[in-house]
Design a protein around this motif. Structure first.
Motif: not given
Length: 225
Positions: A83-84, A90-91, A100-101, A118-120
């Motif tokens: 993610f970084y 994610a949301r 929102a994303l 979260f889901e990705y």
């Protein structure tokens, strides 16, 4: 008219250079093999659910497709790293209406919370890294060798051209070609042959030695801490 090809290929060159130098996107080396395994699997055609989201269990499953011995350790940090680095968006899956994303630029969240609520979805940047990984880890040894060679050749040639350019600026009155006329294994090369040798063999070999030395120094510094 589209001019995306040069910029896209240059991005892939940059990705490959960071991977081969063990820097940049591989900065967190301990977990990189798991991060790269996920991105490589995500790029493969059966898994390119470009408009679908995955939870942590599917991320773990995709890592295990390439690394069956993965024991689900550090998955929270793996997700946080991806993610970084901008390879996941994610949301929040706990919202009644999907939120929102979010990307690394508009949210800061602890790895544990990020992994649980979260889901990705893989970003285009993440898929591009997966594409490069799929090319240089191809199961066909000939294709794998060719993909790595063409990246190496282009990158090393660019560095060589930069060297020639700097040389001409520093020594504008020196003729570089008079130094490229030598014997190797009793074969006399003219200037053109000498340049071909430098581009295809000499310069890549020097770059290879430099990378080995650099990585050894990095490893020594890391172990010495």
């Amino acid at each position: 008219m589209s001019f995306e090809f040069p910029s896209r290929f240059l991005k892939k060159l940059d990705i490959y250079q960071q991977i081969r130098s063990d820097q940049g996107i591989t900065k967190y080396k301990r977990l990189w093999k798991y991060e790269s395994a996920f991105l490589e699997v995500a790029y493969r055609e059966p898994h390119q659910h470009l408009n679908s989201f995955s939870d942590k269990n599917q991320v773990i499953e995709w890592i295990q497709k390439s690394l069956p011995d993965y024991l689900r350790e550090d998955y929270e940090q793996i997700l946080g790293n991806l993610f970084y680095k901008g390879y996941l968006e994610a949301r929040n899956k706990q919202c009644p209406i999907p939120s929102a994303l979010v990307t690394r630029d508009n949210i800061a969240v602890r790895n544990r919370e990020f992994a649980q609520i979260f889901e990705y979805r893989v970003t285009p940047e993440g898929l591009l890294v997966g594409e490069v990984l799929s090319e240089i880890r191809n199961t066909n040894p000939i294709i794998r060798w060719w993909n790595k060679y063409r990246y190496e050749l282009i990158i090393d040639t660019l560095w060589l051209l930069l060297f020639f350019g700097v040389y001409k600026v520093v020594f504008p009155d020196q003729d570089l070609y008079k130094y490229i006329n030598f014997k190797i294994l009793a074969v006399h090369f003219n200037a053109a042959g000498g340049i071909a040798f430098v581009i295809f063999l000499g310069w890549p070999f020097l770059n290879f030695l430099y990378r080995k030395l650099y990585l050894w120094v990095e490893k020594y510094k890391l172990n010495g801490r």
